[in-house]
Each structure stands twice: as C-alpha cells, then as structure tokens.
Scaffold this active site. Structure first.
Site, PDB file in Angstrom:
ATOM      1  N   GLU A 237       0.889  -1.167   0.000  1.00 34.49           N
ATOM      2  CA  GLU A 237       0.000   0.000   0.000  1.00 34.49           C
ATOM      3  C   GLU A 237       0.920   1.207   0.000  1.00 34.49           C
ATOM      4  O   GLU A 237       1.519   1.547   1.012  1.00 34.49           O
ATOM      5  CB  GLU A 237      -0.924  -0.020   1.217  1.00 34.49           C
ATOM      6  CG  GLU A 237      -2.114   0.922   1.084  1.00 34.49           C
ATOM      7  CD  GLU A 237      -1.906   2.232   1.815  1.00 34.49           C
ATOM      8  OE1 GLU A 237      -1.488   3.203   1.136  1.00 34.49           O
ATOM      9  OE2 GLU A 237      -2.152   2.293   3.013  1.00 34.49           O
ATOM     10  N   CYS A 271      -1.911   8.917   2.773  1.00 27.72           N
ATOM     11  CA  CYS A 271      -1.850   8.329   1.436  1.00 27.72           C
ATOM     12  C   CYS A 271      -3.166   8.526   0.700  1.00 27.72           C
ATOM     13  O   CYS A 271      -3.177   8.609  -0.530  1.00 27.72           O
ATOM     14  CB  CYS A 271      -1.507   6.847   1.528  1.00 27.72           C
ATOM     15  SG  CYS A 271      -2.581   5.902   2.626  1.00 27.72           S
TER      16      CYS A 271
END
Length: 490
Positions: A237, A271
C-alpha cells in the site's frame, strides 16, 4: 554474558524535538531469531479454533478501548497530530479488529464446492489456511489504523506477526504489541522489531511467509527488491495523488469542507489525502470562494487550539516548499498560504489554483497540507486528467446526478461519493490501490484472504461413473465422453 553494546535510536516529538522514547536497533540476526520464535508460535496460534482466536482478539480490543486516551496521547507525542485525530484513528482500527475477529471463520472456513457434471461422483471443498509468519512494516502517519489493517486481519486468519513500526513511531508499535501479550501470554504470536531501514530490509530477508508494507512508492520498490531473492510475496500500500471531483450540481459547501479535511487533516500526511481538486467551470468561482472562506480560520501549530499539527518527518516541509515554489514559478497562484507558510516544523495550509498539469504539485505526492484546485470544462475532462496519474489509491466525487457513474470511471482502488476518507472506516470494504499506489488489499474478506492460501480438496464420494484417470480407460468411455462433451458444450 555478551558485553556487546546495544545500539538504540530515539523517537522525537515533531513539535519540539524532545525525546519521546528510546528503542533498540535490531540487527539482522535478532530479526531472524524473532521470526524463528514466531514460527513456533504460529503453529500454536493456527491450531486454535476461529472462536478461540476471536476471543483473544476481542480481549485485546477491550484493552485498547479502555486505554484509548493513553494510546492517543502517545500517538500525538510521536506524530504531532492533534489528540482528537489520534483518537479517531484508534476508534476506526478497533472496528476493523472487531470485524476481522467476527468474520474470519465465515470468510476462511471450509466450504463445500459444486463439482459439476463430469465429476458428479466426487465431493470437493475449499478453505483458506494461514501462511505462517507475516512481517508487517508500518508507516508513521497513521501508526495504529494502517498497520492494524494488516496485523488484525493476519492474526484473525491464524498467522503469527512480526511488526516493524516506523522509526518515527516505535512507541506506538511497542504499546500495541505489549497490550496483545497481556491476552496471549503463552507464545510470542505478535512480536516487535525496531530500527531503521536496515531492520526493515532484514525482516524482508528473514524467511517470513509474506510482507505487508505501507509507505512511499520509492521505499516499496526497495522492499520488493529485498524480498525478491527469497520469493517472499509482498502486499504493498504505497503513495497516492488522490483527486476530488466537483460536478456542476454538487453541494459546494459539503464539497469544500470535504476537500479541506481530505487535504489538510493530519497535516496532509495521508496516502488517501486529497491533493488535486478538479471543479466544473460552471461552479468553479463559487466553489473557490466557499473553499477559501472555510479555510481562512484553519491553522497549523503545536498548541491545543491548532486544527492541524506539525509535520512528522523533518524532511517533508522542504518537499512541500519545493512543490509550492515550482507551481508559483510556473504561473499558479496561492490563494491561501504559500511558501511563506512553510516552516521548519509547521506548514500552514496552502491552496493553489491554475497549477500546470505537469507540475510536481499535480503529479508527485506532496504529502503536506496543500490543495491544487483547477478548473475543467466538464467531468469527462476531469476523469481524463484524474486517470492520467500513475497513482490510483483513493478518490472522491461530489455530484448529485452522476456520482456513482463518475466514481466507477476513476482508476483507483477506492472512491467516496459525496464523502472523503470514510471508505476506510467500512471494515467490509477492501482497501488498496493500482499502479504506483501498490497491489493487494487489506480490510474486508479480501484482507483476510490476503494472509492465507487456498486449500482445495477433492474426494470420492460415490463409485466412479466414468473411469477417466486410468490407463485402463476404454474406447467406449472415450466415445461416451466425446458425446457428452458435444451435448454440453457444442
């Protein structure tokens, strides 16, 4: 007894630079020893039933919930984020822990599978078995919620876990591991290793059965390289350049509030934080007026009244300043904030307009409290610009009529329609990206299966109707099989 000195490093308060705690730098040998202990613990943990593991995970969840203020304060000290935001992150993590414990058996347990006409005399089943030992390399920006998306699901699936938190937030990692040991004292099912990049690389090469990594795209490539020699699979990720689209019929006040939260919360260090905003030309001026009005009272600082905390990484303000300076040099305007608001520790929120599409502020991850807001002729143009990015993690669409349609056209792992961030709060939804944002999924059924392998079993339940897998197969059987094939498929 060994007299070798223990090498340590400090975690620091990003607001003041004061030491929060001191932690060991674990060597490659120590990491391998930790994984070896985890291997034995994994056999015991996997031998428990789903219900027995769930009971332990629920007790761990109870400890975290009861000590929520303590953990939130530690997270605040190591990351600089407001304590209330740290608390919100922990609450979301607890929901995921509860979901993983409750649903692991339903998702992963043994199920019968239809065998089809040609294998009518057989029975079949599939189940998802734990891989063994999972190495989790966590980030600093959400030091509880993000790594728990891997840790909780890996544990619920029956794995042991070795957790390497970020060197900026090792105290939070140690707190979580210590709390787990209180409910699982028998074996080291969840262990901690701390250190810098070398420790993370050692974990990649330690013989774990999978690595779950969260961090920058650049670091993800190093992790993949370190895991390549041992064919250790990796869940990644990585970074994002998330977009928020505002259509002509959107609720502009709600869209503006969401853009500010998406772009400025956690000092923009997320993110799935909003970095680009594309607004339909018919409502662009109105939206920008609302956005700037809502942003005027937002302030970054280290005092309790500040809505935005300091930057956690000391090197990140320089990146933010470079992106702002480059955009302005190439014709963009800062309608809120600007380069003058970038300090050594604190970065004031900045809104840029008319940013060139090839500027770093539009194509590279800024990871700071900035929003680049550009006008588009329509949503088709917005989709084209959105999907031109090499990233594809989160996104958002604000629209009344076309929200769902536009959401499906965005190349990203997750999209919120008339909301930001909240897809991460739904435990049943998989979380992850495409392109340079990574691969694999945490959360939901996909997140549980990510830490398992499928085990298929076929067994004879009736005498064979057609003897197919034998050298004694006759011409009559071949003819019958050919006839049946034409009837079924021809």
């Amino acid at each position: 007894m060994s007299t070798e000195a223990v090498v340590t490093f400090d975690s620091l308060d990003p607001a003041t630079g004061d030491r929060v705690g001191s932690h060991a730098v674990h060597t490659a040998e120590q990491v391998r020893d930790t994984v070896a202990r985890a291997r034995a613990a994994a056999a015991w943990w996997a031998g428990l039933s789903f219900a027995e593991r769930a009971e332990r995970l629920d007790r761990w969840r109870g400890i975290i919930a009861r000590r929520l203020p303590q953990l939130a304060e530690l997270s605040h000290a190591e990351t600089g984020k407001p304590t209330s935001d740290a608390q919100l992150e922990i609450v979301m993590a607890l929901d995921h822990l509860a979901w993983a414990a409750k649903n692991a058996r339903k998702v992963l347990g043994r199920k019968r599978v239809s065998t089809g006409l040609m294998a009518v005399d057989l029975g079949a089943s599939v189940e998802y078995l734990p891989l063994g030992v999972i190495g989790v390399i966590g980030p600093w920006n959400f030091p509880v919620f993000t790594p728990m998306g891997s840790i909780a699901y890996a544990l619920a699936a029956g794995n042991a876990v070795v957790f390497k938190p970020s060197e900026y937030t090792p105290g939070v990692g140690a707190w979580l591991v210590d709390a787990f040991a209180q409910v699982v004292p028998e074996h080291p099912v969840l262990q901690l290793v701390t250190g810098l990049g070398e420790t993370g690389a050692a974990l990649c090469r330690s013989g774990v059965d999978k690595i779950a990594f969260t961090g920058s795209t650049a670091t993800a490539k190093k992790v993949l390289s370190a895991c390549a020699d041992t064919l250790t699979p990796v869940l990644v990720e990585a970074g994002g350049k998330d977009v928020l689209l505002v259509d002509a019929d959107a609720d502009l006040k709600a869209a503006a509030a969401a853009a500010l939260w998406g772009g400025f919360s956690n000092a923009g260090q997320a993110c799935i934080g909003t970095e680009r905003v594309y607004v339909h030309e018919r409502v662009y001026d109105d939206f920008l007026a609302i956005l700037t009005a809502q942003a005027e009272n937002l302030r970054a600082g280290s005092d309790p009244e500040a809505a935005i905390g300091p930057m956690t990484m000391p090197t990140q303000p320089r990146v933010v300043a470079e992106h702002i300076a480059d955009a302005v040099r190439r014709g963009a305007r800062a309608v809120i904030g600007g380069q003058s608001g970038v300090g050594d520790r604190v970065v004031q929120p900045t809104i840029l307009v008319d940013v060139p599409e090839d500027a770093p502020a539009m194509v590279e991850e800024t990871f700071g409290p900035t929003l680049a807001v550009n006008r588009v002729r329509d949503m088709d143009a917005a989709i084209e610009l959105t999907n031109a990015s090499r990233y594809g993690l989160g996104s958002a669409v604000f629209a009344k009529r076309r929200g769902q349609e536009l959401a499906r056209r965005i190349r990203s792992g997750m999209t919120g329609v008339n909301l930001v961030y909240l897809f991460a709060a739904v435990p049943a939804l998989p979380f992850g990206g495409v392109g340079d944002s990574g691969f694999g999924r945490i959360h939901g059924p996909d997140g549980l299966k990510e830490f398992t392998y499928a085990k298929s079993v076929a067994y004879r339940r009736l005498p064979a109707v057609l003897e197919l897998t034998t050298f004694a197969r006759t011409a009559a059987v071949d003819k019958l099989m050919a006839t049946l094939t034409v009837l079924r498929h021809g």
